[in-house]
Design an enzyme around this catalytic site. Structure first.
Site, mmCIF file in Angstrom:
data_model
loop_
_atom_site.group_PDB
_atom_site.id
_atom_site.type_symbol
_atom_site.label_atom_id
_atom_site.label_comp_id
_atom_site.label_asym_id
_atom_site.label_seq_id
_atom_site.Cartn_x
_atom_site.Cartn_y
_atom_site.Cartn_z
ATOM 1 N N ASP A 442 26.637 42.895 -45.904
ATOM 2 C CA ASP A 442 27.394 44.146 -45.877
ATOM 3 C C ASP A 442 28.254 44.347 -47.117
ATOM 4 O O ASP A 442 29.424 44.736 -47.013
ATOM 5 C CB ASP A 442 28.258 44.209 -44.610
ATOM 6 C CG ASP A 442 27.400 44.209 -43.353
ATOM 7 O OD1 ASP A 442 26.456 45.008 -43.302
ATOM 8 O OD2 ASP A 442 27.654 43.397 -42.442
ATOM 9 N N ASN A 480 22.085 39.971 -45.019
ATOM 10 C CA ASN A 480 22.223 40.778 -43.807
ATOM 11 C C ASN A 480 22.582 42.214 -44.159
ATOM 12 O O ASN A 480 23.556 42.449 -44.878
ATOM 13 C CB ASN A 480 23.332 40.179 -42.927
ATOM 14 C CG ASN A 480 23.726 41.092 -41.776
ATOM 15 O OD1 ASN A 480 22.916 41.368 -40.900
ATOM 16 N ND2 ASN A 480 24.953 41.581 -41.796
ATOM 17 N N GLU A 481 21.807 43.148 -43.649
ATOM 18 C CA GLU A 481 22.128 44.578 -43.717
ATOM 19 C C GLU A 481 22.392 45.074 -45.130
ATOM 20 O O GLU A 481 23.201 45.968 -45.322
ATOM 21 C CB GLU A 481 23.342 44.890 -42.820
ATOM 22 C CG GLU A 481 23.013 44.687 -41.358
ATOM 23 C CD GLU A 481 24.158 45.033 -40.407
ATOM 24 O OE1 GLU A 481 23.854 45.396 -39.273
ATOM 25 O OE2 GLU A 481 25.326 44.931 -40.785
ATOM 26 N N ILE A 482 21.711 44.489 -46.113
ATOM 27 C CA ILE A 482 21.900 45.031 -47.457
ATOM 28 C C ILE A 482 20.873 46.127 -47.681
ATOM 29 O O ILE A 482 21.222 47.231 -48.084
ATOM 30 C CB ILE A 482 21.847 43.905 -48.509
ATOM 31 C CG1 ILE A 482 23.055 42.989 -48.238
ATOM 32 C CG2 ILE A 482 21.852 44.479 -49.920
ATOM 33 C CD1 ILE A 482 23.480 42.107 -49.335
#
Ligand SMILES: *[C@@H]1O[C@H](CO)[C@@H](O)[C@H](O)[C@H]1NC(C)=O
Ligand SMILES: *[C@@H]1O[C@H](CO)[C@@H](O)[C@H](O)[C@H]1NC(C)=O
Ligand SMILES: *[C@@H]1O[C@H](CO)[C@@H](O)[C@H](O)[C@H]1NC(C)=O
Ligand SMILES: *[C@@H]1O[C@H](CO)[C@@H](O)[C@H](O)[C@H]1NC(C)=O
Ligand SMILES: *[C@@H]1O[C@H](CO)[C@@H](O)[C@H](O)[C@H]1NC(C)=O
Length: 943
Positions: A442, A480-482
């Site tokens: 993030d 994660n969630e990039i």
């Protein structure tokens, strides 16, 4: 002997790889102190440790987890701290070389030895080794090791202020509490997250050693990469299970090798102790710091390692010995491992799959030993803000709860820390696959800084090599969630710069990281970001070796894995709002911890209220977005979401006479909503295994809590199970019966879903009751029993009707109880001898929300059977929904069943698994009580 007696015995007892001519001193056996200008004094310290823990031990601060200490202890994070050893006695100076080896320093550290500054470090996740031979030679007394830790928040702020540092479009970077976390290689959630506090701890969080090598030609093992795969295996292609196993052993060392070294291995069955094989490795290659060799285990068929529920967790010890050209051992190391292939299949859907009814697009699922399976589990966050107190006992309890919860996979989320080996060991033993990630989450990272990239490359190489021998390791994900979140935020904030940031993302997470993984393991797949649409193609000689699919999709096709967060509670149970995809890797909703867990964090009776200032301050969803201690605007959003979940669907707790009981009932109500929402989704995703999307995984957010606060967890800090963990345990059983009530169309369907590999057949009993427990006449027009037969990893529709056509006298006074029984074979049970096993599962549905049901007092009774150590629960006067057994504060363990339905006259015997220091039985069993949905309205439960 060279060391004083005490040290020698520590040495001999140590499990470190030790060989002739090397002496290893575990620095935890020295006495340490902690000092800092902010403290004005010196206190004793542990090693490994972190500053908060030592200050607490010394009585300088209170328990960091109490009350508002998240805010009150910021002076610790803002200060610099020094760990200092006592003079280290007994070192001799006629050694060829002396080294300081640190397995983990958190984070900005400057190391001195005998008053000489040796080095500085800036990566919590790396192992560091420093040659201190000269410093020791010049030392006139017994040397002292001292380690200064700079304030991480201050240091990253200074980096951010440097005009040469990278900047990003405004509004993109996500700050939880402390800003600028993307500039540090330190656990990102140390600066706050939406489920945790921001202590920004510092200290030597992992062990350290002083190593002395006697001869020039001698080595000390720093790290070992043991890679076991099928001959010809390529990370991104399905392994050929008919090929023999290859064992590749690679050792990173200090010191220098003699000429013509060799490596031999012994492979021993851990169960039987039998030697599987002894080998001399071939094709030895060496560098200044590593030695590698390989062998093919032709004609050997070791027992396979399987995940939980799919077979046994067969383990082998591989002892690796490095020898000189006289066959004298110069180092050895033993790794416990297993033989398995694990593959993340992201390949395009084939014609053969299309012919089976699978929708086009690409696969996104795991295959173990060549078999597809359903991944059932959750996401693991750091189990504590302070890793030095994450003990083997604590993690054993956690993994036992994971196994009891019928889970077979955890996603080890970025951005905590790479897990210790002992945690992978626990997963190896219990068959829990660990989808593991690099620590980037993030945020956009300074990928245009070459020093940053060098630093993370070393971090990744070290950890990929260190962890690779564990059969539980399932995947490396780069972040994660990039891809799914950060690139989207860039697109919104600054569309013109989008292509540039896509390039930055690919250069770091694909061009740099993918080869680092593939060069160090042939056995593990790589994906650059946790949630993606997968890749289009892989070409290892292309400048960007993996071409991501992004939005290159065709309607009607399915790709990649999904995450799902929807805080609009009005659609919480609308199946049409859930993503249809190949694999659900994150989904959830937050809830409050129980009263008993709050009692370990709150002190003032006034704090025990749903929106008390302390509860609000500990709720970090939505994130406060900075260091403010008083702004609860964002917290109020999350509190309101939980409130809406309760108000929309459940009886409203209303116990004005007893505020604490009222608070407890509210906490419980938020857990009911949470559990029901996860159950609805898990049933939906699992049913997808037999739908065109061929859905093969559900990992909910999140397994456990880092502290006592509202969050998405199913296990509270301290280990108490929320309603969620019980409900997930139930719905993660291999064969389940599930109702699907579409409240918008009135359609009611019943499915049986199985993740066994062979078919199951049996029957489902369907019985309508009114809430007093009377059978509804003519069973409301529903057949009483339906036979079913379901294929391996598949689902079948057992019954379907339009709710409006049912003959229900009162829709608000009716519950349909489903009882499934079937026979089938467990995967990898001995095929020759195994008879089929019996599988049972119960479920229920009401065609009205719980708040609208005509609940009656079920007259619940619970008694303890001392001889059997179990509790017997029964309902006497009505149907008990969400029957909830509760136990007192201070007991660590779980009921073997909970949150179940009882019809009057039915008795249920429930065991309790005590996980830690069983308190006096007579005392605590008296504190067990039982409640149900009925009691949510206002009965005061007294413990
Ligand atoms: C240390 O001394 C300073 C200055 O005298 C004082 O402000 C500070 O509160 C002291 N710190 C502690 C932890 O006692
Ligand atoms: C911490 O150390 C740094 C580097 O020596 C120094 O610049 C800074 O002022 C120190 N901070 C405090 C609060 O002492
Ligand atoms: C395997 O290795 C572990 C840890 O090194 C050791 O405790 C165990 O005794 C070994 N077992 C066998 C059968 O060699
Ligand atoms: C060792 O290297 C040779 C030559 O490259 C190769 O043919 C052989 O397969 C290698 N051995 C193993 C076990 O990989
Ligand atoms: C997979 O399908 C896509 C079209 O969706 C195509 O562009 C790609 O080349 C295919 N990949 C492979 C490895 O065949």
């Amino acid at each position: 002997m060279l060391f004083r007696a005490g040290t020698v015995s520590t040495l001999l007892a140590s499990t470190l790889p030790v060989a002739l001519g090397q002496y290893v001193r575990d620095l935890s056996s020295e006495d340490w102190t902690l000092s800092g200008r902010a403290l004005n004094q010196t206190v004793p310290a542990q090693f490994p440790s972190q500053v908060h823990l030592d200050l607490w031990n010394a009585g300088i601060i209170d328990d960091p987890y109490l009350g508002l200490n998240d805010f009150n202890l910021r002076w610790i994070a803002d200060a610099n701290w020094t760990y200092t050893s006592d003079p280290i006695e007994g070192l001799l100076d006629d050694y060829d070389s002396t080294w300081l080896v640190f397995d983990g320093l958190d984070t900005f550290a400057t190391i001195s030895f005998c008053g000489q500054q040796i080095a500085s470090t800036d990566n919590q996740f790396r192992q560091y080794a420093f040659d201190v031979s000269e410093a020791l030679g010049a030392c006139e007394a017994d040397p002292v090791v001292s380690i200064d830790f700079g304030s991480a928040p201050n240091i990253v702020d200074a980096i951010a202020d440097d005009p040469n540092s990278q900047t990003w479009p405004s509004g993109v970077q996500i700050t939880y509490e402390y800003p600028n976390r993307w500039f540090m290689r330190k656990e990102q959630s140390d600066f706050g997250w939406d489920w945790g506090p921001a202590f920004a701890p510092a200290g030597p969080w992992k062990p350290a050693y002083l190593v002395q090598l006697e001869k020039t030609e001698g080595i000390y093992v720093l790290n070992t990469d043991l890679d076991i795969y099928r001959r010809g295996q390529i990370n991104y292609l399905p392994p050929d299970q008919s090929q023999p196993w290859v064992v590749n052993a690679s050792i990173d060392f200090l010191g220098s090798l003699p000429s013509n070294p060799s490596i031999s291995i012994d492979v021993t069955d851990v169960d039987s102790g039998a030697l599987l094989t002894s080998r001399i490795l071939e094709n030895i290659t060496t560098s200044d710091s590593s030695i590698t060799g390989i062998t093919i285990l032709d004609d050997l068929t070791p027992k396979l390692w399987w995940p939980q529920g799919l077979g046994d967790q067969n383990l082998y010890n591989v002892t690796i010995t490095v020898e000189d050209n006289q066959k004298q051992p110069i180092a050895h190391v033993s790794k416990r491992t297993g033989f398995r292939t694990i593959f993340l299949n992201q390949r395009n859907i084939t014609e053969a799959q299309r012919a089976q009814g699978i929708a086009p697009g690409a696969n996104w699922h795991f295959e173990v030993n060549g078999h597809e399976f359903y991944a059932k589990g959750s996401n693991l966050i750091p189990p504590d803000c302070f890793w030095p107190r994450v003990t083997e006992d604590k993690m054993t309890r956690l993994f036992d709860a994971v196994v009891a919860g019928n889970q077979n996979m955890l996603r080890v989320w970025s951005s905590g820390a790479y897990l210790h080996d002992f945690i992978y060991d626990l997963a190896d033993e219990r068959g829990i696959l660990l989808w593991s990630e690099f620590q980037f989450s993030d945020a956009l990272y300074p990928s245009s800084s070459s020093s940053f990239l060098e630093n993370v490359a070393a971090e990744i190489t070290y950890n990929v090599r260190r962890v690779n021998h564990h059969p539980s390791l399932a995947l490396w994900a780069g972040s994660n969630e990039i891809e799914v979140l950060m690139l989207l935020l860039v697109q919104e904030a600054d569309p013109a710069s989008y292509p540039y940031y896509v390039g930055e993302y690919e250069s770091m997470f694909i061009t740099l990281f993918l080869p680092l993984v593939y060069e160090n393991t042939r056995s593990i797949s790589y994906t650059p970001s946790s949630t993606t649409n997968g890749y289009l193609s892989i070409n290892l000689s292309a400048p960007i070796p993996m071409a991501e699919r992004y939005d290159n999709t065709t309607p009607g096709s399915y790709y990649g894995d999904t995450d799902h967060y929807n805080y609009d509670t009005s659609v919480a149970f609308d199946y049409g709002s859930y993503p249809v995809g190949r694999f659900a890797n994150e989904f959830g909703f937050h809830s409050m911890p129980s009263l008993q867990t709050w009692q370990t964090a709150l002190t003032d009776p006034q704090d025990f209220a749903f929106n008390s200032s302390v509860v609000m301050a500990r709720n970090h969803h939505d994130p406060v977005g900075g260091l403010s201690t008083t702004n609860t605007t964002n917290s109020a959003i999350g509190m309101a979401q939980m409130t809406m979940g309760v108000l929309s669907y459940y009886p409203v707790p209303n116990i004005p006479a007893d505020p604490t009981a009222n608070f407890s009932a509210w906490c419980h109500a938020t857990q009911l909503f949470q559990a029901d929402m996860y159950k609805a989704q898990i049933q939906f995703y699992r049913r997808g295994s037999g739908m065109p999307e061929r859905q093969l995984g559900s990992l909910y957010w999140q397994l456990e809590d880092i502290w006592q606060a509202p969050s998405w967890a199913g296990l509270e800090y301290g280990g108490r199970w929320k309603v969620l963990h019980h409900v997930a345990r139930d719905i993660y059983q291999p064969v389940i019966v599930s109702p699907f009530w579409n409240y918008t169309t009135g359609s009611l369907e019943v499915y049986v879903t199985s993740d066994l590999w062979d078919g199951v057949s049996g029957s489902v009993n369907m019985t309508w009751f009114d809430l007093q427990g009377n059978a509804i006449p003519d069973n409301a027009g529903t057949p009483r029993q339906m036979p079913f037969s379901v294929g391996g990893l598949n689902t079948t529709r057992v019954y379907g009707t339009d709710g409006a056509s049912l003959n229900l006298p009162d829709q608000n006074d009716a519950v349909l109880v489903l009882e499934m029984e079937g026979m089938g074979k467990r995967p990898n049970s001995d095929q020759a001898t195994a008879s089929e096993s019996r599988f049972t599962h119960s479920n229920y549905v009401t065609l009205a929300w719980p708040k609208d049901l005509r609940l009656v007092d079920p007259g619940l009774e619970v008694r303890y059977q001392r001889d059997r150590g179990t509790f017997v629960v029964r309902a006497t006067t009505g149907v008990s929904l969400y029957t909830w057994l509760d136990y007192p504060k201070g007991v660590v363990g779980y009921f073997e069943d909970n949150a179940f339905v009882l019809v009057p006259g039915e008795e249920k015997e429930v065991g309790f698994v005590v996980q830690d220091d069983p308190p006096d039985e007579g005392e605590w069993v008296r504190g067990v009580n039982v409640r149900s949905l009925w009691d949510q309205k206002g009965t005061v439960i007294h413990s």
